[in-house]
Enzyme design. Structure first.
Site, short mmCIF file in Angstrom:
data_model
loop_
_atom_site.label_atom_id
_atom_site.label_comp_id
_atom_site.label_asym_id
_atom_site.label_seq_id
_atom_site.Cartn_x
_atom_site.Cartn_y
_atom_site.Cartn_z
N LYS A 78 0.84 -1.00 -0.33
CA LYS A 78 -0.39 0.26 -0.33
C LYS A 78 1.14 1.12 -0.25
O LYS A 78 0.61 1.75 -0.65
CB LYS A 78 -0.94 0.28 1.10
CG LYS A 78 -2.13 -1.12 0.91
CD LYS A 78 -2.57 -1.02 2.64
CE LYS A 78 -3.76 -2.01 2.03
NZ LYS A 78 -4.39 -2.96 3.51
N GLN A 88 -4.40 -2.23 9.81
CA GLN A 88 -4.15 -3.12 9.04
C GLN A 88 -4.26 -3.94 10.08
O GLN A 88 -3.98 -4.04 11.52
CB GLN A 88 -2.41 -3.12 8.58
CG GLN A 88 -2.39 -4.60 7.99
CD GLN A 88 -3.30 -4.59 6.62
OE1 GLN A 88 -2.48 -3.91 5.84
NE2 GLN A 88 -3.81 -5.88 6.46
N ASP A 103 -10.65 2.94 4.78
CA ASP A 103 -11.53 1.50 4.51
C ASP A 103 -12.90 1.13 4.60
O ASP A 103 -13.72 -0.05 4.06
CB ASP A 103 -10.83 0.02 5.84
CG ASP A 103 -9.87 -0.57 5.54
OD1 ASP A 103 -9.33 -0.76 4.90
OD2 ASP A 103 -8.62 -1.13 6.69
#
Ligand code: NDP
Length: 293
Positions: free
Chosen positions: A51, A95, A118
């Site tokens: 990412k 994460q 997200d």
């Protein structure tokens, strides 16, 4: 049978991002993404690295915070609060999965919904249900929908069967497919581990989305001839012939299912590259919304 190429569609999404980033930068705004990793799970570390790399390639401002596995809940909440307040950061991602001492749901709720790229915050879950376009949709199902649109698959009126009901993939996927408009308007069935006689349900699918987490679970008997199959699964299976000792396979037994399909995504090379592309797109969107672009 058409092979739907994840890398090809992902590149299209990324080129749209590049165009938007150039415009934003011209007006003095650089979209910024902060990715927080707690602990040293190797798979999570690899995701965070990729990412960060993609952000840098696109010219985004990227902040990668790698915290020790012993990080406490208050310490992590403090970091989230600081990122919420940082005007250079438009997207925040913690994460998953964090170590056991961390209450992941509480962390997600602490992220400013306007920076929740997200799409896991309850405000964004609600916005998806309400079909409010200002919300953030989880990247993987958003990427699956984009694959269908770019491959010219008509979802309107189609029977879509989603196998899996997680908050990350299955549930938002179902909401996207049933929403009004492009890539939606489908008749949606959601199946899961308690579903009775799964093959009889999946065989009704014009569009079958497999988000199960079990290698090669969907077999030829699950699929109607002429169906479109999107394989979300990423599963590690042993492979002594590979250098790493494992390989990645999907939830679909590709060899036997593909010949029956009108179109199918491979693993790797299908949904995977779309997830990161949609994360970049969500970060750009967060920046645009923050600066009123
Ligand atoms: P979860 O484990 O959270 O959810 C799996 C779902 O599959 C659950 O709803 C479960 O049902 C259902 N399921 C499990 N076994 C069966 C069965 N025998 N029959 C029918 N349904 C079953 O996984 P995720 O949604 O997070 O991920 C799914 C897959 O997608 C994984 O392989 C994951 O690695 C992959 N993935 C890929 C991404 C990408 O970028 N390509 C991103 C995210 C995930 P129940 O709810 O009843 O337990």
């Amino acid at each position: 049978m058409t092979l739907i190429s994840g890398p090809q569609v992902a590149e299209k999404v990324l080129s749209e991002c590049r165009r938007d980033i150039t415009q934003l930068k011209a007006d003095g705004h650089t979209p910024g993404l902060a990715v927080v990793l707690v602990g040293d799970d190797p798979a999570s570390r690899a995701y965070v690295r990729s990412k960060d790399k993609k952000c840098r390639e696109l010219g985004l401002h990227s902040v990668k915070l790698e915290l020790p596995a012993t990080t406490t809940q208050p310490e992590l909440l403090d970091i989230v609060a600081r990122l919420n307040a940082d005007p250079a950061i438009h997207g925040i991602l913690v994460q998953s999965p964090p170590p056991p001492q961390i209450d992941e749901a509480a962390i997600v709720r602490a992220i400013d919904p306007a920076k929740d790229v997200d799409g896991f915050h309850p405000v964004n879950v609600a916005k998806l249900a309400l079909e409010d376009p200002s919300g953030f949709v989880p990247c993987t199902p958003l990427g699956c929908q984009r694959l269908l649109i770019e491959a010219g698959i008509e979802t309107k009126g189609a029977h879509a069967v989603v196998v899996g009901r997680s908050m990350i993939v299955g549930k938002p996927m179902a909401m996207l497919l049933m929403a009004k408009g492009t890539g939606g308007d489908a008749t949606v069935t959601v199946a899961h581990s308690r579903t009775r006689d799964l093959p009889s349900i999946t065989r009704q699918a014009d569009i079958l989305i497999a988000a199960i987490g079990r290698p090669h679970f969907i077999r030829a008997e699950h699929v109607k001839a002429g169906a479109v199959v999107i394989d979300v699964g990423i599963n590690r299976v042993e492979d002594p012939s590979s250098e790493k000792g494992y390989k990645l396979v999907g939830d679909v037994a590709f060899e036997e299912v593909a010949p029956k399909c009108r179109a199918i995504t491979p693993v790797p090379g299908g949904v995977g590259p779309m997830t990161i592309a949609m994360l970049m797109a969500n970060t750009v969107k967060a920046c645009r919304q923050a600066v009123g672009h």
